[in-house]
Enzyme design. Structure first.
Site: not given
Ligand code: PRP
Ligand code: URA
Length: 215
Positions: A110, A114, A206, A209
């Site tokens: 993400r 945005t 997150d 993380d």
């Molecule tokens: C997080 C999570 C989802 C997404 C959810 O990933 O693991 O994939 O956000 O958000 P959304 O429903 O608004 O799309 P992130 O983009 O933080 O990447 P990561 O898994 O690499 O931390």
């Molecule tokens: N991605 C995450 O990891 N946590 C949230 O709450 C939303 C998006």
């Protein structure tokens, strides 16, 4: 304001052990090692529910006492599709349940401003269209990442598709339902809403993380 959705397309895993473990995951004091173990365990619990409709067939088996008829899964081919990164945390638990499953990876991140997802990787089994696909990602927030993953699989001919998350926001469920009403969603909790940064409230922060210790 939280959005409404069709609850018949969502299964909430309300088992007491699941709810207990989820609360430990939400706790900000829970460290990386325990968090990662809990993600794996919850994937197994949720996997039980997501595979409940798998068809069975009769099979002959000889016990030490006599011959009898048992049941086995009727030749279903499965693929687990983690959305990178955080979805990786659910893969091992799912493979404990379905050791013969293939794994297709889709990388989605993400944008912090945005909140739109950006696809950076995609590698699927060649026969993906013939498989029951279980997308795994701990968080369903706006729904953007899941919807893009669903579209990527539909574009490759996948018909049988389920989405497994650990926590869902109502906004994300509504968005997935609007984008593809044939995708059933499994979650351990439906939280209140999203905050101004599109994080789930109360959520767990997150997920990526916390799984990989990159806070
Ligand atoms: C997080 C999570 C989802 C997404 C959810 O990933 O693991 O994939 O956000 O958000 P959304 O429903 O608004 O799309 P992130 O983009 O933080 O990447 P990561 O898994 O690499 O931390
Ligand atoms: N991605 C995450 O990891 N946590 C949230 O709450 C939303 C998006």
């Amino acid at each position: 304001m939280a959005q409404s959705f069709d609850a018949s397309r969502v299964t909430v895993i309300d088992h007491p052990l699941v709810q207990h473990k989820l609360t430990i995951m939400r706790d900000k004091r829970t460290g990386t090692k325990q968090f990662r173990e809990l993600v794996r365990e919850l994937a197994i619990f949720e996997g039980y529910e997501a595979t409940r409709d798998f068809a069975l067939e009769d099979v002959s088996v000889e016990t030490p006492i006599c011959a009898t008829t048992g049941k086995q899964i009727a030749g279903r081919k499965v693929a687990i599709i983690p959305i990178l990164r955080a979805g990786l945390g659910m893969v091992e638990g799912m493979l404990d349940l379905i050791p013969s499953a293939r794994v297709g990876h889709i990388g989605m991140e993400r944008d912090e401003v945005t909140h739109e997802p950006h696809e950076y990787y995609c590698k699927m089994p060649r026969d993906i269209a013939e498989r029951t696909c279980l997308i795994v990602d701990p968080m369903l927030a706006t729904g953007g990442s899941s919807i893009d993953a669903i579209r990527a699989l539909r574009a490759r001919g996948v018909r049988d598709l389920k989405l497994m998350v650990l926590i869902a926001a109502p906004e994300g469920i509504a968005a997935v339902e609007a984008a593809d009403p044939d995708v059933h969603i499994y979650t351990c909790a439906i939280d209140e809403c999203l905050n101004e940064n599109a994080y789930i409230v109360p959520g767990l922060g997150d997920a990526g993380d916390r799984i990989f210790g990159t806070l």
